[in-house]
Design an enzyme around this catalytic site. Sequence first.
Site, mmCIF file in Angstrom:
data_model
loop_
_atom_site.group_PDB
_atom_site.id
_atom_site.type_symbol
_atom_site.label_atom_id
_atom_site.label_comp_id
_atom_site.label_asym_id
_atom_site.label_seq_id
_atom_site.Cartn_x
_atom_site.Cartn_y
_atom_site.Cartn_z
ATOM 1 N N HIS A 1 37.992 -13.521 -2.497
ATOM 2 C CA HIS A 1 38.777 -12.439 -2.765
ATOM 3 C C HIS A 1 38.459 -11.103 -1.506
ATOM 4 O O HIS A 1 38.679 -11.215 -0.277
ATOM 5 C CB HIS A 1 38.210 -11.658 -4.053
ATOM 6 C CG HIS A 1 38.814 -10.556 -4.638
ATOM 7 N ND1 HIS A 1 40.196 -10.077 -4.366
ATOM 8 C CD2 HIS A 1 38.553 -9.891 -5.703
ATOM 9 C CE1 HIS A 1 40.377 -9.234 -4.813
ATOM 10 N NE2 HIS A 1 39.676 -9.048 -5.902
ATOM 11 N N HIS B 1 48.005 -17.053 -0.615
ATOM 12 C CA HIS B 1 47.881 -16.006 -1.574
ATOM 13 C C HIS B 1 48.218 -16.419 -3.026
ATOM 14 O O HIS B 1 49.464 -17.089 -3.168
ATOM 15 C CB HIS B 1 48.493 -14.668 -1.320
ATOM 16 C CG HIS B 1 48.023 -13.554 -2.287
ATOM 17 N ND1 HIS B 1 48.492 -13.161 -3.350
ATOM 18 C CD2 HIS B 1 47.207 -12.501 -1.625
ATOM 19 C CE1 HIS B 1 47.982 -12.169 -3.806
ATOM 20 N NE2 HIS B 1 47.045 -11.529 -2.885
ATOM 21 N N ASP C 1 43.901 -9.877 4.611
ATOM 22 C CA ASP C 1 42.724 -9.779 5.414
ATOM 23 C C ASP C 1 42.916 -10.421 6.676
ATOM 24 O O ASP C 1 41.763 -10.638 7.398
ATOM 25 C CB ASP C 1 41.885 -10.844 4.312
ATOM 26 C CG ASP C 1 41.378 -9.925 3.123
ATOM 27 O OD1 ASP C 1 40.927 -8.983 3.209
ATOM 28 O OD2 ASP C 1 41.202 -10.598 1.828
HETATM 29 N N1 CMC Z 1 44.035 -22.719 4.251
HETATM 30 C C1 CMC Z 1 44.640 -24.112 3.881
HETATM 31 N N2 CMC Z 1 45.007 -24.630 2.778
HETATM 32 C C2 CMC Z 1 45.196 -23.744 1.622
HETATM 33 C C3 CMC Z 1 44.909 -22.356 1.976
HETATM 34 C C4 CMC Z 1 44.284 -21.927 3.027
HETATM 35 N N3 CMC Z 1 43.880 -20.767 3.254
HETATM 36 N N4 CMC Z 1 45.214 -21.784 0.866
HETATM 37 C C5 CMC Z 1 45.541 -22.734 0.177
HETATM 38 N N5 CMC Z 1 45.633 -23.852 0.497
HETATM 39 C C6 CMC Z 1 46.409 -25.127 -0.105
HETATM 40 C C7 CMC Z 1 45.343 -25.929 -0.954
HETATM 41 O O1 CMC Z 1 44.468 -26.537 -0.224
HETATM 42 C C8 CMC Z 1 46.386 -26.433 -1.845
HETATM 43 O O2 CMC Z 1 46.802 -27.677 -1.142
HETATM 44 P P1 CMC Z 1 47.217 -28.795 -2.213
HETATM 45 O O3 CMC Z 1 48.288 -28.531 -2.904
HETATM 46 O O4 CMC Z 1 47.190 -29.987 -1.040
HETATM 47 O O5 CMC Z 1 45.833 -29.336 -2.933
HETATM 48 C C9 CMC Z 1 47.605 -25.480 -1.977
HETATM 49 O O6 CMC Z 1 47.476 -24.629 -0.636
HETATM 50 C C10 CMC Z 1 47.545 -24.313 -3.052
HETATM 51 O O7 CMC Z 1 46.340 -23.758 -3.014
HETATM 52 P P2 CMC Z 1 45.473 -23.168 -4.226
HETATM 53 O O8 CMC Z 1 43.957 -23.088 -3.805
HETATM 54 O O9 CMC Z 1 45.854 -23.780 -5.525
HETATM 55 O O10 CMC Z 1 46.095 -21.694 -4.294
HETATM 56 P P3 CMC Z 1 45.407 -20.556 -5.157
HETATM 57 O O11 CMC Z 1 46.484 -19.584 -5.378
HETATM 58 O O12 CMC Z 1 44.586 -20.872 -6.112
HETATM 59 O O13 CMC Z 1 44.638 -19.534 -3.946
HETATM 60 C C11 CMC Z 1 43.767 -18.227 -2.369
HETATM 61 C C12 CMC Z 1 44.939 -18.644 -3.508
HETATM 62 C C13 CMC Z 1 44.037 -16.824 -1.782
HETATM 63 C C14 CMC Z 1 42.292 -18.292 -3.351
HETATM 64 C C15 CMC Z 1 43.629 -19.208 -1.336
HETATM 65 O O14 CMC Z 1 45.091 -19.239 -0.629
HETATM 66 C C16 CMC Z 1 42.695 -19.178 -0.356
HETATM 67 O O15 CMC Z 1 41.501 -19.835 -0.466
HETATM 68 N N6 CMC Z 1 42.980 -18.315 0.816
HETATM 69 C C17 CMC Z 1 41.776 -18.452 1.867
HETATM 70 C C18 CMC Z 1 41.166 -17.024 1.270
HETATM 71 C C19 CMC Z 1 41.643 -15.824 1.557
HETATM 72 O O16 CMC Z 1 42.487 -15.682 2.398
HETATM 73 N N7 CMC Z 1 41.611 -14.879 0.393
HETATM 74 C C20 CMC Z 1 42.309 -13.599 0.834
HETATM 75 C C21 CMC Z 1 43.280 -13.305 -0.415
HETATM 76 S S1 CMC Z 1 44.006 -11.791 -0.106
HETATM 77 C C22 CMC Z 1 43.051 -10.525 -0.512
HETATM 78 C C23 CMC Z 1 42.213 -10.655 -1.900
HETATM 79 O O17 CMC Z 1 43.008 -11.061 -2.891
HETATM 80 O O18 CMC Z 1 41.184 -10.314 -1.881
#
Ligand code: CMC
Length: 435
Positions: A268, A307, A363
């Site tokens: 986050h 996201h 971010d």
């Molecule tokens: N890099 C590589 N792969 C990713 C990433 C990433 N940053 N984010 C998601 N994926 C992949 C994930 O591995 C999954 O692949 P598969 O379907 O093959 O298993 C797919 O995309 C869906 O991911 P998810 O984890 O189910 O998605 P989510 O909606 O639960 O997670 C998130 C959202 C923001 C936590 C995630 O995208 C992430 O970890 N991003 C990196 C951290 C980040 O930049 N966070 C800041 C968010 S914006 C500001 C805030 O809210 O604070």
Amino acid sequence: MSKETLTAIDNRTGKEYELPIEHDTIRAMDLRQIRVEPEDFGMMSYDPGYANTASCKSRITFIDGEKGILRYRGYPIEQLAEQSTFLEVAYLLIFGELPTQDQLDYWVYRVLRHTYLHENLTEMLKTFRYDAHPMGILISATAAMSTFYPESRNIDDPDVRLKQIWRLLGKLPTVAAFAYRHRIGRPYVYPNSELGYTENFLYMLDYMGQSKYEVNPVLARALDVLFILHADHEQNCSTSTMRAISSSRADPYVAMAGAQAALFGPLHGGANEAVLRMLMEIGDVAHIPAYIERVKRKEVRLMGFGHRVYKNYDPRAKIIKRLAYEVFEVTGMNPLLDVALELEQIALHDDYFLERKLYPNVDFYSGIIYQAMGFPMDYFPVLFALGRAAGWLAQWVEQITDPEQRIARPRQIYLGPERRDYVPVDQRQPVAMAC
Ligand code: CMC
């Protein structure tokens, strides 16, 4: 004429149910009537991470994740970032409309009247270790404020609520500035209410007794815009935490301390720090392809990408990317920008990221700006928290004045052991203490 209902057939019993639809939503409680035996608890929906559950009706922030749209109270984020100020946006978020000039002047005056901390709180800040994480300091100080303002527990009184809003918006930058100076062993600089909100914050961070000290207006404006961009983002993890804690009628200080704690996590508000660490680890444009391969092998995540809501370019990331160049005019170029730009280009054309709709989020570029401005990396989430405080407060007011809201209390699917009898200690089998 279509009917605003959903017909569900339970194939276990053959029974048919008609569930009302309102705002493209069914009420989860309407599922409870679906049961096989009359004594059954009834059906629930299972939604870890609340990926498809609306926990409230809100009139504050609108996001269309597919189209990359973000609006506060109907106003596009691009227009607010261009034309507004953080305190005006805070007013908009909390009260629902842009203020008149008189309202704005009064609002700014009231907030800036609350920038001083109680000396006991200042003394408390001095007791943290020299290397204490600034988020730990911020969270602790925000929670501690609850003990200074016990009337804040009277959350049903609108005047009491307003006073806590002024206090929180006014005092958080002071706490944040003291946390910064504490760690580098500099004396705390007390607020200067002659300055604007963000100018005063930069002044408290930087001032070293110079007779002709001036806050750089470009940097102050850039930080103000960053605060605007971070001010609200509907029901994200920290905002949901703020709402969940205040649903128990706890005071706004402890509720906000909880929200800040949620923001602290690397998925986050800690993500901008993680982005910078990642860019430093990559170090050079030549190392990007190998890093992308590691991402695809799921060894690492591409921080600052992806996201839960945006399945398109995060509109805030576009504004921040432009802002970065304005800041670099003052601070000089951050060499990590080249790595970030190339990484973004490669990721935006790679099937792995396209298929999963992974685009840069807020971010991805903010950390590069913060670093160029001289902020230490572990301070980045503090900056996020200062902006988001406006949204937390707006959501807090909306939550506690919403007659439909109740204490946050999700259900679970219990999959643990059935009833069993207590086993005396000498008859037990050892089990690994892994958690
Ligand atoms: N890099 C590589 N792969 C990713 C990433 C990433 N940053 N984010 C998601 N994926 C992949 C994930 O591995 C999954 O692949 P598969 O379907 O093959 O298993 C797919 O995309 C869906 O991911 P998810 O984890 O189910 O998605 P989510 O909606 O639960 O997670 C998130 C959202 C923001 C936590 C995630 O995208 C992430 O970890 N991003 C990196 C951290 C980040 O930049 N966070 C800041 C968010 S914006 C500001 C805030 O809210 O604070």
